[in-house]
Design a protein around this motif. Structure first.
Motif, PDB file in Angstrom:
ATOM      1  N   UNK A 183       3.901 -40.487 -66.712  1.00 26.12           N
ATOM      2  CA  UNK A 183       4.995 -39.753 -67.871  1.00 26.12           C
ATOM      3  C   UNK A 183       3.977 -39.387 -69.171  1.00 26.12           C
ATOM      4  N   UNK A 184       3.693 -40.804 -69.406  1.00 24.29           N
ATOM      5  CA  UNK A 184       3.274 -40.453 -71.064  1.00 24.29           C
ATOM      6  C   UNK A 184       2.819 -40.279 -71.301  1.00 24.29           C
ATOM      7  N   UNK A 185       1.964 -40.065 -70.317  1.00 24.26           N
ATOM      8  CA  UNK A 185       0.811 -39.425 -71.011  1.00 24.26           C
ATOM      9  C   UNK A 185       1.277 -37.905 -70.793  1.00 24.26           C
ATOM     10  N   UNK A 186       2.239 -37.322 -69.836  1.00 24.87           N
ATOM     11  CA  UNK A 186       2.179 -36.014 -69.774  1.00 24.87           C
ATOM     12  C   UNK A 186       3.576 -35.829 -71.217  1.00 24.87           C
ATOM     13  N   UNK A 187       4.155 -36.703 -71.192  1.00 28.87           N
ATOM     14  CA  UNK A 187       5.854 -36.509 -72.389  1.00 28.87           C
ATOM     15  C   UNK A 187       4.041 -36.164 -73.291  1.00 28.87           C
ATOM     16  N   UNK A 188       2.882 -37.214 -73.988  1.00 37.21           N
ATOM     17  CA  UNK A 188       2.167 -36.678 -74.899  1.00 37.21           C
ATOM     18  C   UNK A 188       1.340 -34.866 -74.763  1.00 37.21           C
ATOM     19  N   UNK A 189       1.131 -34.716 -73.825  1.00 32.77           N
ATOM     20  CA  UNK A 189       0.638 -33.337 -73.296  1.00 32.77           C
ATOM     21  C   UNK A 189       1.892 -32.515 -73.593  1.00 32.77           C
ATOM     22  N   UNK A 190       3.020 -32.261 -73.747  1.00 29.87           N
ATOM     23  CA  UNK A 190       3.583 -31.599 -73.695  1.00 29.87           C
ATOM     24  C   UNK A 190       4.019 -31.339 -75.513  1.00 29.87           C
ATOM     25  N   UNK A 191       3.924 -32.138 -75.912  1.00 29.80           N
ATOM     26  CA  UNK A 191       4.064 -32.192 -76.968  1.00 29.80           C
ATOM     27  C   UNK A 191       3.543 -31.314 -77.902  1.00 29.80           C
ATOM     28  N   UNK A 192       2.801 -31.067 -77.324  1.00 31.31           N
ATOM     29  CA  UNK A 192       1.792 -30.240 -77.684  1.00 31.31           C
ATOM     30  C   UNK A 192       1.380 -29.101 -77.123  1.00 31.31           C
ATOM     31  N   UNK A 193       2.277 -28.735 -76.054  1.00 30.03           N
ATOM     32  CA  UNK A 193       2.718 -27.077 -75.123  1.00 30.03           C
ATOM     33  C   UNK A 193       3.831 -26.662 -75.998  1.00 30.03           C
ATOM     34  N   UNK A 194       3.251 -25.691 -77.084  1.00 27.66           N
ATOM     35  CA  UNK A 194       4.474 -24.550 -77.917  1.00 27.66           C
ATOM     36  C   UNK A 194       5.210 -24.092 -77.310  1.00 27.66           C
ATOM     37  N   UNK A 195       5.535 -23.950 -75.622  1.00 22.26           N
ATOM     38  CA  UNK A 195       5.518 -22.645 -74.870  1.00 22.26           C
ATOM     39  C   UNK A 195       6.941 -23.933 -74.137  1.00 22.26           C
ATOM     40  N   UNK A 196       6.450 -24.913 -73.480  1.00 18.79           N
ATOM     41  CA  UNK A 196       6.925 -26.060 -73.579  1.00 18.79           C
ATOM     42  C   UNK A 196       7.658 -27.011 -74.662  1.00 18.79           C
ATOM     43  N   UNK A 197       7.643 -26.953 -75.443  1.00 13.99           N
ATOM     44  CA  UNK A 197       8.777 -27.597 -76.872  1.00 13.99           C
ATOM     45  C   UNK A 197       9.685 -26.732 -77.103  1.00 13.99           C
ATOM     46  N   UNK A 198       9.491 -24.818 -76.917  1.00 13.39           N
ATOM     47  CA  UNK A 198      10.659 -24.000 -76.825  1.00 13.39           C
ATOM     48  C   UNK A 198      12.193 -24.204 -76.234  1.00 13.39           C
ATOM     49  N   UNK A 199      11.549 -24.256 -74.440  1.00 16.06           N
ATOM     50  CA  UNK A 199      12.004 -25.196 -73.870  1.00 16.06           C
ATOM     51  C   UNK A 199      13.014 -25.429 -73.409  1.00 16.06           C
ATOM     52  N   UNK A 200      12.271 -27.068 -73.990  1.00 19.62           N
ATOM     53  CA  UNK A 200      12.590 -28.630 -73.260  1.00 19.62           C
ATOM     54  C   UNK A 200      12.340 -29.618 -74.304  1.00 19.62           C
ATOM     55  N   UNK A 201      13.111 -30.213 -74.407  1.00 20.99           N
ATOM     56  CA  UNK A 201      13.214 -31.424 -75.090  1.00 20.99           C
ATOM     57  C   UNK A 201      12.646 -32.163 -74.260  1.00 20.99           C
ATOM     58  N   UNK A 202      11.275 -32.917 -75.342  1.00 19.23           N
ATOM     59  CA  UNK A 202      10.119 -33.249 -74.684  1.00 19.23           C
ATOM     60  C   UNK A 202      10.619 -35.227 -74.446  1.00 19.23           C
ATOM     61  N   UNK A 203      10.652 -35.767 -73.831  1.00 22.98           N
ATOM     62  CA  UNK A 203      10.969 -37.163 -73.461  1.00 22.98           C
ATOM     63  C   UNK A 203      10.933 -37.890 -74.594  1.00 22.98           C
ATOM     64  N   UNK A 204      11.795 -39.240 -74.719  1.00 24.89           N
ATOM     65  CA  UNK A 204      11.196 -39.840 -76.235  1.00 24.89           C
ATOM     66  C   UNK A 204      10.735 -40.967 -75.301  1.00 24.89           C
ATOM     67  N   UNK A 205      10.969 -40.953 -73.518  1.00 25.45           N
ATOM     68  CA  UNK A 205      10.866 -42.916 -72.791  1.00 25.45           C
ATOM     69  C   UNK A 205       9.990 -42.143 -71.722  1.00 25.45           C
TER      70      UNK A 205
END
Length: 151
Positions: free
Chosen positions: A21-43
């Protein structure tokens, strides 16, 4: 929402989930489409899943099963009436929109639906494949609920 990190020892299984999940959260930080729809987990989560609150009466849940190479993405309804509505009126439409079969689960006070996908992920294939599948399914499921006016 992820539980805030604590300084207590994790089991081996929790450590693997935490790393994923740490790596997933880093991956999604760089995914603009994901970031438009969801807030990336801080932990990162130490569980097999992370959930994303997107408003009442449900939230989106992403989960993994390393043993079976399974990815699951779904919605967890906090309100049984809402679950019943979608089950009765939106079941076929949601499956058609997603292009996938959904698993529906009804509990005493809550309900859930999930898309189950198998994928090659792990040490030999890397986790990026799983990250991509999870992110795409989460966005698609959230968009399916946005389209509920068609019901």
């Amino acid at each position: 929402m992820a539980i805030k990190s604590q300084n207590k020892p994790r089991t081996d299984q929790q450590e693997v989930y935490w790393s994923f999940w740490k790596e997933f959260n880093l991956y999604t930080k760089g995914d603009a489409a994901f970031c438009r729809e969801f807030k990336v987990h801080p932990y990162p989560s130490v569980r097999s899943y992370q959930d994303y609150h997107i408003g009442e009466p449900f939230h989106i849940v992403a989960g993994i099963n390393f043993k079976d190479k399974e990815i699951r993405v779904g919605a967890y309804f906090c309100n049984l009436d809402c679950y019943e509505f979608w089950y009765k009126h939106g079941n076929r439409w949601l499956e058609s929109y997603m292009g996938k079969r959904l698993t529906w689960n009804k509990f005493k006070t809550k309900g859930s639906i999930y898309v189950h996908t198998t994928a090659n992920f792990g040490n030999e294939h890397g986790w990026d494949n799983a990250f991509k599948v999870i992110a795409e399914n989460m966005i698609q499921l959230k968009n399916a609920f946005k389209e509920d006016v068609k019901l």
